[in-house]
Design an enzyme around this catalytic site. Structure first.
Site, PDB file in Angstrom:
ATOM      1  N   ASP A 113       0.865  -1.193   0.000  1.00  0.00           N
ATOM      2  CA  ASP A 113       0.000   0.000   0.000  1.00  0.00           C
ATOM      3  C   ASP A 113       0.899   1.240   0.000  1.00  0.00           C
ATOM      4  O   ASP A 113       2.113   1.137   0.126  1.00  0.00           O
ATOM      5  CB  ASP A 113      -0.940  -0.002   1.217  1.00  0.00           C
ATOM      6  CG  ASP A 113      -0.185   0.095   2.531  1.00  0.00           C
ATOM      7  OD1 ASP A 113       0.721  -0.720   2.758  1.00  0.00           O
ATOM      8  OD2 ASP A 113      -0.480   0.992   3.350  1.00  0.00           O
ATOM      9  N   GLU A 143       1.992 -10.044   0.967  1.00  0.00           N
ATOM     10  CA  GLU A 143       2.362  -8.636   0.792  1.00  0.00           C
ATOM     11  C   GLU A 143       3.872  -8.502   1.023  1.00  0.00           C
ATOM     12  O   GLU A 143       4.535  -9.450   1.447  1.00  0.00           O
ATOM     13  CB  GLU A 143       1.577  -7.753   1.777  1.00  0.00           C
ATOM     14  CG  GLU A 143       1.741  -6.273   1.458  1.00  0.00           C
ATOM     15  CD  GLU A 143       0.666  -5.363   2.070  1.00  0.00           C
ATOM     16  OE1 GLU A 143      -0.267  -5.891   2.716  1.00  0.00           O
ATOM     17  OE2 GLU A 143       0.769  -4.147   1.907  1.00  0.00           O
ATOM     18  N   HIS A 184       1.715  -8.998  -3.337  1.00  0.00           N
ATOM     19  CA  HIS A 184       0.729  -7.928  -3.216  1.00  0.00           C
ATOM     20  C   HIS A 184       1.503  -6.615  -3.110  1.00  0.00           C
ATOM     21  O   HIS A 184       1.968  -6.243  -2.031  1.00  0.00           O
ATOM     22  CB  HIS A 184      -0.120  -8.169  -1.958  1.00  0.00           C
ATOM     23  CG  HIS A 184      -1.162  -7.118  -1.709  1.00  0.00           C
ATOM     24  ND1 HIS A 184      -2.423  -7.188  -2.246  1.00  0.00           N
ATOM     25  CD2 HIS A 184      -1.134  -5.982  -0.978  1.00  0.00           C
ATOM     26  CE1 HIS A 184      -3.135  -6.143  -1.844  1.00  0.00           C
ATOM     27  NE2 HIS A 184      -2.368  -5.390  -1.075  1.00  0.00           N
ATOM     28  N   ASP A 210       1.029 -17.581  -3.624  1.00  0.00           N
ATOM     29  CA  ASP A 210       1.775 -16.550  -4.343  1.00  0.00           C
ATOM     30  C   ASP A 210       0.830 -15.884  -5.337  1.00  0.00           C
ATOM     31  O   ASP A 210       0.898 -16.118  -6.543  1.00  0.00           O
ATOM     32  CB  ASP A 210       2.979 -17.195  -5.055  1.00  0.00           C
ATOM     33  CG  ASP A 210       3.842 -16.146  -5.749  1.00  0.00           C
ATOM     34  OD1 ASP A 210       3.666 -14.945  -5.457  1.00  0.00           O
ATOM     35  OD2 ASP A 210       4.698 -16.528  -6.579  1.00  0.00           O
TER      36      ASP A 210
HETATM   37  O1  9MR Z   1       2.538  -6.677   9.298  1.00  0.00           O
HETATM   38  C1  9MR Z   1       1.277  -6.430   9.881  1.00  0.00           C
HETATM   39  C2  9MR Z   1       0.753  -7.700  10.492  1.00  0.00           C
HETATM   40  O2  9MR Z   1       1.613  -8.130  11.524  1.00  0.00           O
HETATM   41  C3  9MR Z   1      -0.658  -7.492  11.004  1.00  0.00           C
HETATM   42  O3  9MR Z   1      -1.200  -8.717  11.434  1.00  0.00           O
HETATM   43  C4  9MR Z   1      -1.529  -6.908   9.894  1.00  0.00           C
HETATM   44  C5  9MR Z   1      -2.969  -6.632  10.334  1.00  0.00           C
HETATM   45  O4  9MR Z   1      -3.001  -5.628  11.287  1.00  0.00           O
HETATM   46  O5  9MR Z   1      -0.957  -5.712   9.408  1.00  0.00           O
HETATM   47  C6  9MR Z   1       0.314  -5.886   8.852  1.00  0.00           C
HETATM   48  O6  9MR Z   1       0.786  -4.673   8.423  1.00  0.00           O
HETATM   49  C7  9MR Z   1       0.218  -4.133   7.242  1.00  0.00           C
HETATM   50  C8  9MR Z   1      -0.161  -2.688   7.568  1.00  0.00           C
HETATM   51  O7  9MR Z   1      -1.226  -2.693   8.467  1.00  0.00           O
HETATM   52  C9  9MR Z   1      -0.470  -1.871   6.347  1.00  0.00           C
HETATM   53  N1  9MR Z   1       0.561  -1.956   5.358  1.00  0.00           N
HETATM   54  C10 9MR Z   1       0.858  -3.343   4.971  1.00  0.00           C
HETATM   55  C11 9MR Z   1       1.293  -4.134   6.157  1.00  0.00           C
HETATM   56  C12 9MR Z   1       1.743  -5.542   5.765  1.00  0.00           C
HETATM   57  O8  9MR Z   1       0.716  -6.378   5.375  1.00  0.00           O
END
Ligand code: 9MR
Ligand code: ZN
Length: 529
Positions: free
Chosen positions: A146, A512, A457, A503
């Site tokens: 994102d 991601e 992602h 994947d």
């Molecule tokens: O890395 C984060 C993971 O540990 C959490 O479980 C998740 C849900 O809160 O969020 C992940 O972080 C994301 C962030 O909120 C927004 N940018 C992408 C991050 C990676 O997926």
């Protein structure tokens, strides 16, 4: 029915382990077909992370540089390299990743090759619910797939990178071909400075630090310059302010030999944030409901405050830090954790890297003792696993690769503290897992390994019209509780934890990429290159 290997490869004189699954006899061949080794393992053992019967193959005696693969009755393993410099390209790519995450400038062909884009997200941002307050906030790295930028996540990534530099500056003599290259400053510091300059913009006039800078909801899949949503910052949090104070103090020390003025600026920003923390002793965090981007919520700020306290004490010798630190040592905080939510392991790294002996014997020996307890705990888990992986079968949440990689880092530091190669070898086994020695026979780093992540992602990747993925990005990895539609559909109930992964670009909860999944890889590789 297979042999799983580190698909990037192994260093010439290092321990070399692979995992054999479902069968016992194997041959190791050179790429030209010459048989190098024939062998068989004893009993196979059930591995509950993968639900496979596996055993360890040790082929450390093979030390000739070259390309190799294993063969069994049922097929071939992925090919891999043995070479002393086997991780050099990976090290480069894993650091260059941060350049590709840069926000607010164009990525030009001479640095980015074909993965260019125009400048993005340059409009002034407003303070949420106080929209008349607007300021310029461009710069920094996109957090992940994102386009948000989050202070706590960024501070942790910069933390991994700067402590890695402090521990092994000699490893970072690498020209990353970024706009600042050749200015006399190591490129890893040039790259981190890009994020640090953005952190400084996130500090409010009273010293507090805004938690995040994102749009109200995530952008659709488009190139960053085509994301024209308005950006806002969400309220100041004690989490962001403490991480900011810590990482600015750390950076002030690291950049001082190169740029005295920048070092002073960082020092003052750090102290201002620290004073704000002292005046606001409770946990302060609110993720406004009207904003649907990442939260990085965390119910405890004691570890963030501990990191800030330790760095502040090392920077200034402030008396009030002593009693605070002594009190914090009594709290139930993990002082080995190096993730975005639990950061007190960075406080320990600050203490371990201090050559001026400014911390008390009690603090130093307690933190070292706890670190070694944790390393020994990881060692004993990995010894029971046919993958030599220090993970329990209930240990695969969103971003499980961050756990694997920070475990790797902890073991590397244990090696640094003791000189005992048992820890180094165990650390390398965690790296092996990331690079293909796992039950999916899959390398979680794009562009590295015969069977590597190719569809992460990541908005630019899906929008740039180029099939190929930029190399060197770490995917989040298996997630036992996937929560995106793609992964929920494609991963059936009862799948072994190590295999809960797809994947696919839509599977954001397994696939991601983020800056703080790359930074612990850079940290680990700094010990090996
Ligand atoms: O890395 C984060 C993971 O540990 C959490 O479980 C998740 C849900 O809160 O969020 C992940 O972080 C994301 C962030 O909120 C927004 N940018 C992408 C991050 C990676 O997926
Ligand atoms: Zn941007």
């Amino acid at each position: 029915m297979a042999v799983y290997v580190n698909q990037e490869g192994y260093r010439t004189h290092a321990q070399k382990h692979a995992t054999i699954s479902g069968e016992k006899t194997y041959r190791l061949l050179r790429a030209d077909g010459a048989v190098i080794l024939e062998g068989s393992v004893g009993a196979l053992k059930f591995d509950d992370c993968s639900a496979e019967d596996v055993a360890v193959i040790d082929f450390s005696q093979v030390t000739e540089s070259g390309r190799y693969y294993f063969e069994t009755e049922n097929g071939k393993s992925a090919a891999f390299t043995i070479d002393e410099k086997v991780y050099d390209k990976l090290f480069f790519d894993s650091m260059k990743m941060f350049y590709f995450q840069r926000c607010g400038i164009a990525l030009e062909e001479k640095y980015a090759g074909k993965f260019t884009h125009k400048a993005c997200h340059c409009k002034d941002v407003a303070v949420l619910r106080n929209e008349s307050v607007r300021f310029s906030c461009n710069g920094g790295w996109h957090d992940a797939g994102d386009y948000g930028r989050y202070v706590t996540a960024g501070a942790v990534a910069v933390g991994h990178l700067l402590y890695a530099y402090e521990l092994h500056p000699e490893a970072f003599d690498v020209n990353l071909n970024i706009p600042e290259s050749g200015n006399g400053v190591p490129d890893i510091l040039n790259e981190c400075r890009y994020e640090l300059e953005w952190f400084l913009k996130m500090q409010a006039a009273d010293g507090g630090v805004y938690h995040k800078c994102t749009s109200i909801h995530h952008a659709p899949f488009s190139m960053p310059e085509d994301d024209l949503l308005d950006f806002i910052v969400t309220p100041v949090s004690s989490l962001a302010t403490a991480d900011f104070s810590a990482v600015c103090a750390l950076a002030s020390r690291i950049y001082r030999p190169f740029d005295e003025v920048f070092a002073e600026q960082l020092k003052h920003a750090s102290m201002k944030a620290y004073d704000w923390l002292a005046a606001n002793p409770g946990l302060i965090f609110e993720d406004p409901k009207e904003c649907a981007t990442g939260t990085y919520d965390d119910l405890c700020d004691a570890d963030e405050r501990m990191w800030a306290c330790v760095e502040m004490y090392r920077m200034t010798g402030r008396e009030d830090c002593v009693s605070l630190l002594n009190r914090m040592m009594e709290l139930q905080i993990s002082t080995t954790a190096l993730g975005w939510g639990d950061v007190a392991g960075f406080a320990a790294l600050c203490v371990f890297t201090d050559k001026e002996n400014c911390f008390s014997d009690y603090v130093v020996s307690a933190l070292k003792g706890r670190w070694m307890d944790e390393a020994n705990r990881l060692l004993s888990i990995s010894k029971k696993s046919g993958f030599e992986l220090a993970m329990h079968s209930y240990d695969f949440p969103w971003g499980s690769n961050m756990i694997v990689l920070t475990n790797c880092d902890k073991l590397m530091v244990a090696y640094e503290l003791t000189g005992d190669e048992t820890y180094l070898n165990a650390a390398c086994c965690q790296l092996d897992y990331i690079l293909g020695r796992n039950a999916l026979n899959f390398s979680y780093v794009t562009g590295h390994g015969e069977n590597a992540c190719a569809h992460p992602h990541n908005r630019p990747t899906e929008s740039d019209g180029i099939d190929e993925m930029i190399p060197g990005f770490v995917s989040g990895g298996p997630n036992q509780n996937p929560c995106d539609e793609v992964a929920m559909k494609m991963i059936s109930k009862g799948t072994a934890p190590m295999k809960c992964y797809v994947d696919h670009w839509g599977a954001f909860s397994t696939n991601e990429i983020t800056i703080y999944w790359n930074s612990p890889l850079v940290f680990a590789l700094a010990f090996l290159v």
